[in-house]
Design a protein around this motif. Structure first.
Motif, PDB file in Angstrom:
ATOM      1  N   PRO A 188      26.312  45.685  33.781  1.00 53.61           N
ATOM      2  CA  PRO A 188      26.751  44.303  34.002  1.00 53.61           C
ATOM      3  C   PRO A 188      28.144  44.277  34.594  1.00 53.61           C
ATOM      4  N   ALA A 189      28.340  43.480  35.630  1.00 51.84           N
ATOM      5  CA  ALA A 189      29.647  43.399  36.279  1.00 51.84           C
ATOM      6  C   ALA A 189      29.805  42.019  36.906  1.00 51.84           C
ATOM      7  N   TYR A 190      31.073  41.602  37.018  1.00 50.64           N
ATOM      8  CA  TYR A 190      31.401  40.284  37.555  1.00 50.64           C
ATOM      9  C   TYR A 190      32.535  40.462  38.560  1.00 50.64           C
ATOM     10  N   SER A 191      32.667  39.512  39.454  1.00 53.28           N
ATOM     11  CA  SER A 191      33.746  39.594  40.436  1.00 53.28           C
ATOM     12  C   SER A 191      35.090  39.449  39.737  1.00 53.28           C
ATOM     13  N   VAL A 192      36.093  40.089  40.294  1.00 50.28           N
ATOM     14  CA  VAL A 192      37.441  40.037  39.723  1.00 50.28           C
ATOM     15  C   VAL A 192      38.416  39.520  40.768  1.00 50.28           C
ATOM     16  N   ASP A 193      39.507  38.980  40.288  1.00 45.07           N
ATOM     17  CA  ASP A 193      40.496  38.367  41.172  1.00 45.07           C
ATOM     18  C   ASP A 193      41.874  38.611  40.575  1.00 45.07           C
ATOM     19  N   ALA A 194      42.746  39.270  41.318  1.00 44.34           N
ATOM     20  CA  ALA A 194      44.090  39.541  40.812  1.00 44.34           C
ATOM     21  C   ALA A 194      44.831  38.254  40.488  1.00 44.34           C
ATOM     22  N   ALA A 195      44.566  37.182  41.236  1.00 40.77           N
ATOM     23  CA  ALA A 195      45.238  35.915  40.967  1.00 40.77           C
ATOM     24  C   ALA A 195      44.903  35.410  39.563  1.00 40.77           C
ATOM     25  N   CYS A 208      54.699  40.761  36.289  1.00 41.96           N
ATOM     26  CA  CYS A 208      54.072  41.763  37.156  1.00 41.96           C
ATOM     27  C   CYS A 208      55.157  42.602  37.814  1.00 41.96           C
ATOM     28  N   ILE A 209      55.140  43.910  37.565  1.00 39.51           N
ATOM     29  CA  ILE A 209      56.153  44.783  38.171  1.00 39.51           C
ATOM     30  C   ILE A 209      55.543  45.666  39.259  1.00 39.51           C
ATOM     31  N   GLN A 210      54.215  45.623  39.404  1.00 37.86           N
ATOM     32  CA  GLN A 210      53.576  46.331  40.513  1.00 37.86           C
ATOM     33  C   GLN A 210      52.217  45.713  40.788  1.00 37.86           C
ATOM     34  N   HIS A 211      51.926  45.501  42.086  1.00 38.22           N
ATOM     35  CA  HIS A 211      50.617  45.004  42.502  1.00 38.22           C
ATOM     36  C   HIS A 211      50.250  45.719  43.805  1.00 38.22           C
ATOM     37  N   ALA A 212      49.322  46.644  43.709  1.00 40.08           N
ATOM     38  CA  ALA A 212      48.865  47.393  44.883  1.00 40.08           C
ATOM     39  C   ALA A 212      47.411  47.041  45.136  1.00 40.08           C
TER      40      ALA A 212
END
Length: 596
Positions: A188-195, A208-212
């Motif tokens: 089972p998996a769902y879409s993810v969103d960094a926002a 947040c100190i790092q976003h790659a």
């Protein structure tokens, strides 16, 4: 219950996850991981989180590189969705202590059999609730979530994130790797969103100190890419310490009651956290009867010494006839104790008066900047009784006092440092009240009355159990070294008495005289504890078989002091709780270790 795909394909997933070295999989994370106490080695250990589809390694770490920049040594790491254990093993090999959470039973068993490092502790737990880890109340320097977030349903993510954020200590970091792209199997998996994650982070005070982002898949799969996020709970960003300091040193006081309430809560946080429930926000729901019990213990010696707790010469709202009628030693007023007859009736009434006083006085007048009470309270009266057991249901029946999550975390981690400040301010306050009446007690007299009287260091009951077993021909072995005990044996406090006075049956184990002498006042190392696990489990089983009363006492003590443990009769769960306590005390109090 439906089968977990990670169980069905455990061996395949294990092999896949082990195929990518840690430094390659997590190259973008390396500089943000707390410094290791020993030099890193090339290649890393193997294992991985719940999916294992890790990003590639542009700029992978060179051999011998030391990771990180935060300077933490021997950090506590919570690896949620630990999978094959590769990441847990990498951390453990560098001196960190890892609590590896993996809900898939078969995968967890394969991983544990392969990665046997003594600083890895395997835990059966799961998001979004993370019930066992949450119940323990321990906070971590690193919370590691590699390739897990896409398995959490969107409706469960706010709760899951709240649970993860509440497990960070100030300055701690949450690492997430987010997978984009569909699976070609039935996981089972769902879409993810960094926002979405960043929004949750802001709501919980994380930075947040790092976003790659837009990182191609390390295994070359088409349509799969990754994002990496490192989120940090700013050091003391909760404001817990300034608030505690303000209450202790600057808050207006008409009596010592605010100090009394804070110290009672500190004592509960340090000695009886298992009786406290944590809600989804991390707020601590403390049984009001337990607060009242500790309140009575604090104030009895002070009033007996006639040290003023408020200006003037009048009495105190809680110190009524039942309070005065108590004829029991302070050290007996502890969770799990049982009283009958007039003693039970007087104590129940005294608890009722103290609970009402706490609700209407200090809990009502310790307020925030907007004038709202910091501690929410609910009181419920109880009928008189002639048979009173101070167990969790009885103490909670009086109501509850809710401590905000940041304050509770500070109390759990730093009670040993905060309490002396309260004592100092309490003495200064009493000295002012007494001076107005022409009294001049010395500091030592105040300190004696303020002392939290612990039970004497006592191993007699465990010695009686050992002697009884030996008398029937059973062999007893040293818990630490496995050697057969001779007639001149010792009973050792696993957590040293001078650091944490606790005569609980689970904390007392048979040992040889030489091992007991060598250990002294040190904690067992993680390696020694792991080597001794079978002997611990065997000994606890023997203790619980002694008789019904001993078994009941054993379970009551475990429930009060080891909140991680839901089933005291489960030796493995009890051992995991001891390992978590050991790691927390080692970090928070810097207690030296003994390797055996």
């Amino acid at each position: 219950m439906p089968r977990n795909p990670y169980d069905d394909g455990a061996d395949r997933f294990f092999t896949e996850y082990e195929g990518i070295p840690f430094e390659q999989a997590h190259a973008r994370f390396l500089e943000f991981i707390p410094r290791a106490p020993v030099p890193a080695v090339a290649g890393g250990a193997s294992g991985r989180g719940s999916d294992g589809d890790d990003p590639p390694a542009p700029g992978a770490a060179a051999p011998g590189r030391r990771a990180g920049a935060t300077g933490a040594e021997g950090s506590l790491v919570l690896d949620v969705g630990a999978g094959s254990g590769r990441d847990a093993a990498w951390f453990a090999a560098r001196g960190h202590e890892v609590f590896a959470v993996e809900p898939a039973t078969r995968l967890r068993e394969v991983a544990a059999a392969h990665h046997t490092h003594p600083r890895i502790h395997w835990i059966d737990d799961r998001l979004p609730g993370l019930e066992r880890i949450t119940r323990a109340g321990t906070t971590f320097d690193v919370v590691w979530l590699s390739a897990v977030w896409m398995h959490i349903a969107p409706s469960d993510r706010p709760r899951a994130f709240r649970k993860l954020a509440n497990r960070l200590r100030p300055g701690g970091r949450l690492f997430l790797s987010l997978r984009h792209g569909a699976f070609d199997d039935d996981r089972p998996a769902y879409s993810v969103d960094a926002a979405e994650v960043l929004k949750l982070a802001r709501e919980h005070g994380l930075v947040c100190i790092q976003h790659a982002g837009a990182i191609p898949d390390g295994r070359g799969r088409q349509g799969v890419s990754w994002e990496n996020l490192v989120l940090e709970l700013p050091d003391d960003g909760s404001g817990a310490f300034p608030r505690l300091r303000n209450i202790i040193l600057n808050d207006d006081r008409a009596a010592t009651y605010k100090l009394g309430l804070l110290r009672a809560l500190l004592r509960i946080a340090d000695g009886s956290p298992g009786l406290v429930e944590l809600d989804d926000h991390g707020d601590a729901r403390v049984p009001l009867g337990l607060v009242a019990l500790y309140w009575i213990r604090l104030y009895r010696p002070l009033l007996a010494a006639d040290f003023r707790q408020a200006p003037g010469t009048t009495g105190y709202g809680f110190a009524d006839a039942d309070f005065e009628a108590l004829r029991i030693a302070n050290s007996l007023l502890k969770p799990g104790a049982r009283f009958r007859g007039n003693t039970a009736t007087h104590l129940q009434r005294a608890l009722r008066s103290a609970a009402k006083h706490i609700r209407t006085m200090p809990a009502n007048f310790i307020t925030d900047a907007n004038g709202r009470p910091v501690f929410r309270t609910h009181y419920q009266g109880q009928p008189n009784t002639s048979d009173l057991r101070l167990d969790a249901p009885t103490l909670r029946a009086f109501g509850e006092l809710v401590v905000p999550a940041p304050l509770w975390r500070a109390m759990r981690q730093h009670a040993v440092w905060i309490e002396p400040v309260i004592e100092s301010e309490w003495i200064a306050t009493m000295r002012g009240y007494d001076a107005s009446l022409g009294r001049r007690p010395g500091t030592d007299a105040y300190l004696r009355a303020l002392a939290w009287i612990e039970p004497d260091r006592d191993t007699r009951e465990v010695r009686a159990i050992v002697d009884g077993l030996r008398g029937t021909g059973e062999l007893i072995h040293c818990t630490w070294r496995g050697t057969r005990l001779r007639a001149d044996y010792a009973v050792d406090h696993v957590v040293p008495w001078v650091r944490w006075p606790c005569n609980d049956l689970w904390n007392l184990v048979p040992a040889s005289v030489t091992a007991n002498s060598a250990k002294g006042d040190r904690l067992p190392s993680a390696d020694l504890l792991t080597r001794s696990e079978d002997r611990f489990c065997e000994w606890w089983t023997r203790v619980r078989r002694a008789d019904d009363e001993t078994s009941e006492r054993f379970e009551q003590e475990v429930q009060a002091t080891l909140p991680f443990v839901a089933q005291p009769s489960n030796a493995q769960e009890l051992f995991d709780g001891l390992a978590l306590l050991r790691a927390s005390l080692r970090r928070d109090q810097q207690i030296p270790e003994w390797a055996g």
